[in-house]
Design a protein around this motif. Sequence first.
Motif, PDB file in Angstrom:
ATOM      1  N   SER A  84       9.408 -48.234   5.920  1.00  0.00           N
ATOM      2  CA  SER A  84      10.436 -47.314   5.404  1.00  0.00           C
ATOM      3  C   SER A  84      11.670 -47.363   6.312  1.00  0.00           C
ATOM      4  O   SER A  84      12.811 -47.466   5.839  1.00  0.00           O
ATOM      5  CB  SER A  84       9.859 -45.889   5.362  1.00  0.00           C
ATOM      6  OG  SER A  84      10.898 -44.952   5.193  1.00  0.00           O
ATOM      7  N   HIS A  85      11.439 -47.315   7.630  1.00  0.00           N
ATOM      8  CA  HIS A  85      12.564 -47.385   8.586  1.00  0.00           C
ATOM      9  C   HIS A  85      13.387 -48.659   8.348  1.00  0.00           C
ATOM     10  O   HIS A  85      14.617 -48.620   8.275  1.00  0.00           O
ATOM     11  CB  HIS A  85      12.043 -47.441  10.023  1.00  0.00           C
ATOM     12  CG  HIS A  85      11.532 -46.140  10.580  1.00  0.00           C
ATOM     13  ND1 HIS A  85      11.793 -44.916  10.040  1.00  0.00           N
ATOM     14  CD2 HIS A  85      10.773 -45.907  11.703  1.00  0.00           C
ATOM     15  CE1 HIS A  85      11.214 -43.977  10.788  1.00  0.00           C
ATOM     16  NE2 HIS A  85      10.592 -44.558  11.791  1.00  0.00           N
ATOM     17  N   ILE A  86      12.655 -49.778   8.262  1.00  0.00           N
ATOM     18  CA  ILE A  86      13.355 -51.070   8.140  1.00  0.00           C
ATOM     19  C   ILE A  86      14.180 -51.104   6.839  1.00  0.00           C
ATOM     20  O   ILE A  86      15.345 -51.507   6.829  1.00  0.00           O
ATOM     21  CB  ILE A  86      12.338 -52.236   8.200  1.00  0.00           C
ATOM     22  CG1 ILE A  86      11.750 -52.323   9.621  1.00  0.00           C
ATOM     23  CG2 ILE A  86      12.988 -53.561   7.788  1.00  0.00           C
ATOM     24  CD1 ILE A  86      10.551 -53.253   9.760  1.00  0.00           C
ATOM     25  N   ALA A  87      13.566 -50.626   5.745  1.00  0.00           N
ATOM     26  CA  ALA A  87      14.262 -50.658   4.445  1.00  0.00           C
ATOM     27  C   ALA A  87      15.486 -49.734   4.468  1.00  0.00           C
ATOM     28  O   ALA A  87      16.558 -50.071   3.953  1.00  0.00           O
ATOM     29  CB  ALA A  87      13.295 -50.236   3.343  1.00  0.00           C
ATOM     30  N   TRP A  88      15.334 -48.573   5.084  1.00  0.00           N
ATOM     31  CA  TRP A  88      16.452 -47.607   5.144  1.00  0.00           C
ATOM     32  C   TRP A  88      17.604 -48.170   5.979  1.00  0.00           C
ATOM     33  O   TRP A  88      18.766 -48.145   5.555  1.00  0.00           O
ATOM     34  CB  TRP A  88      15.934 -46.292   5.731  1.00  0.00           C
ATOM     35  CG  TRP A  88      16.957 -45.221   5.885  1.00  0.00           C
ATOM     36  CD1 TRP A  88      17.889 -44.814   4.980  1.00  0.00           C
ATOM     37  CD2 TRP A  88      17.141 -44.395   7.047  1.00  0.00           C
ATOM     38  NE1 TRP A  88      18.638 -43.776   5.504  1.00  0.00           N
ATOM     39  CE2 TRP A  88      18.191 -43.498   6.763  1.00  0.00           C
ATOM     40  CE3 TRP A  88      16.502 -44.308   8.291  1.00  0.00           C
ATOM     41  CZ2 TRP A  88      18.635 -42.544   7.679  1.00  0.00           C
ATOM     42  CZ3 TRP A  88      16.924 -43.358   9.195  1.00  0.00           C
ATOM     43  CH2 TRP A  88      17.987 -42.490   8.895  1.00  0.00           C
ATOM     44  N   LEU A  89      17.257 -48.709   7.150  1.00  0.00           N
ATOM     45  CA  LEU A  89      18.327 -49.229   8.017  1.00  0.00           C
ATOM     46  C   LEU A  89      19.025 -50.428   7.357  1.00  0.00           C
ATOM     47  O   LEU A  89      20.237 -50.604   7.504  1.00  0.00           O
ATOM     48  CB  LEU A  89      17.774 -49.607   9.406  1.00  0.00           C
ATOM     49  CG  LEU A  89      17.164 -48.436  10.216  1.00  0.00           C
ATOM     50  CD1 LEU A  89      16.792 -48.885  11.624  1.00  0.00           C
ATOM     51  CD2 LEU A  89      18.080 -47.222  10.271  1.00  0.00           C
TER      52      LEU A  89
END
Length: 238
Positions: A84-89
């Motif tokens: 989720s972090h990677i996709a959001w960033l």
Amino acid sequence: MENTNTPVTIPRIGDKAPSFKAVTTQGEITFPEQYTGSWVILFSHPADFTPVCTSEFMTFATMEKDFEAVNCKLVGLSVDGLYSHIAWLRTIKEKIEYKGMKNVEVKFPLIEDITMDVAKKYGMMQPGESATKAVRAVFIIDPKGIVRAVIYYPLSLGRNFDELHRVVVALQTADAFQIATPADWRPGDDVIVPPAGSCGVAKDRMEGKEDIKCYDWFFCTKKIAKEKIMAMLTKKVN
Ligand code: BEZ
């Protein structure tokens, strides 16, 4: 990572920052040991893919160089997972243009904490506000791993990153010059000197015999040139 039923604690000013190992968007980190010798801001946000948090990350990432210039690193956390972090960033970098900021790459580590272990150690879960999301917590930690300032904001309120930078600068100035800083202080403004150790010194001060201005015996200030503070800030802390 396994949920170890970590007890909920709130680190206080002057405490050793609680240690943990975590997976982040920049690989594994060992906190705060890995940051010994630097100031570090550990901060939490409620959730990825939310608007206030997005505005905060864009602002913090844009200001990262200003924090680096005062030997301060940034580490984020939410109770979301790594993907989720990677996709959001990636979405932030590729799609979001906001207040003149675009193509913003978040280069500092963002901790995944789906077990809430770290969030609980740092009192970031505050059930009166939310049982499932971390509040906006800010821990400012010095080069020896000691918590020097703690600030909490609710979910609805985006932080002021100029203020966080001001706090880091003020703490470093207080340490380097053994002074305190008054309301709204900025480098170049007068600083507050410790109370006089004797009546004689207090009298000299009141009579203006030292390079110190006294408003009363308990409230004295002096000047520190902005250039002197800037030179201190850019010196690497060991
Ligand atoms: C936000 O970042 O926009 C947000 C996150 C959680 C609750 C409310 C707002």
